[in-house]
Design a protein around this motif. Structure first.
Motif, short mmCIF file in Angstrom:
data_model
loop_
_atom_site.label_atom_id
_atom_site.label_comp_id
_atom_site.label_asym_id
_atom_site.label_seq_id
_atom_site.Cartn_x
_atom_site.Cartn_y
_atom_site.Cartn_z
N SER A 93 0.80 -1.24 0.00
CA SER A 93 0.00 0.00 0.00
C SER A 93 0.83 1.28 0.00
N ASN A 94 2.06 1.21 -0.45
CA ASN A 94 2.86 2.42 -0.60
C ASN A 94 2.85 2.79 -2.08
N VAL A 95 1.72 3.32 -2.50
CA VAL A 95 1.48 3.60 -3.92
C VAL A 95 2.40 4.71 -4.43
N GLU A 96 2.68 5.70 -3.59
CA GLU A 96 3.54 6.80 -4.04
C GLU A 96 4.95 6.32 -4.38
N LYS A 97 5.51 5.46 -3.54
CA LYS A 97 6.85 4.93 -3.85
C LYS A 97 6.80 4.06 -5.10
N SER A 98 5.76 3.26 -5.22
CA SER A 98 5.61 2.41 -6.39
C SER A 98 5.53 3.27 -7.65
N GLU A 99 4.72 4.30 -7.61
CA GLU A 99 4.59 5.22 -8.75
C GLU A 99 5.94 5.83 -9.11
#
Length: 185
Positions: A60-66
């Motif tokens: 759920s760390n979408v910002e880092k994934s992005e």
């Protein structure tokens, strides 16, 4: 297992059952396919970055994934899979313009043989078209579109239906395209 995250991410978000996920994993090799043999050594770090991005997304760390997915695309813009993942992230975040841009890029790359993961070509392209249909439908569902021009709303609905239809034609086993396409008729 890290290489499974890409498929788990797409499949989970496309409503397939756990049984179908297992069948897909057993049926297909999840290793990276070499597009350019002379650049294989350049691709390995990108594969690791992609796996890291999927790990962040699973946690759920979408910002880092992005951030990582965008970094991958700066180094290798022809890779369809990060574009698909970004399109999904942006769809969930309701950043529809960005979602549409990335899914259109992914579809273009897939139609021109830009797939790196070894699954059936039509299967991944079908998933991309299903996601495109979802994006168009989400755009059509916005209040400003629903209560705006009837022609613009119809255009998005028709694009959505066409994307689901194309997804089903490419992969008749893509039940998600069938269900979502039928729901929007």
């Amino acid at each position: 297992y890290p290489q499974h995250w890409f498929f788990k991410s797409i499949i989970t978000n496309h409503g397939l059952t756990q049984h179908k996920i297992c069948v897909l994993f057993k049926k297909n090799s999840l290793t990276m396919r070499r597009i350019d043999m002379s650049r294989e050594e350049d691709l390995r770090p990108l594969e690791k970055l992609f796996n890291t991005a999927m790990e962040f997304r699973q946690n759920s760390n979408v910002e880092k994934s992005e951030h990582i997915l965008l970094r991958i695309l700066k180094q290798e813009p022809r890779w369809a899979e990060p574009n698909i993942e970004l399109a999904h992230i942006y769809l969930i975040s309701e950043k529809f313009d960005e979602a549409l841009e990335h899914i259109q890029d992914a579809i273009q790359f897939l139609e021109n043989g830009g797939q790196w993961l070894e699954i059936e070509e039509d299967q991944l392209l079908s998933m991309a078209y299903t996601l495109q249909g979802e994006i168009y439908r989400s755009i059509a569902d916005q209040d400003k579109v629903v209560f705006g021009s009837q022609e613009i709303w119809k255009d998005y609905i028709n694009k959505s239906k066409e994307a689901f239809k194309k997804a089903k034609e490419l992969d008749p086993k893509n039940d998600d395209a069938t269900v979502r396409g039928a729901a929007h008729n």
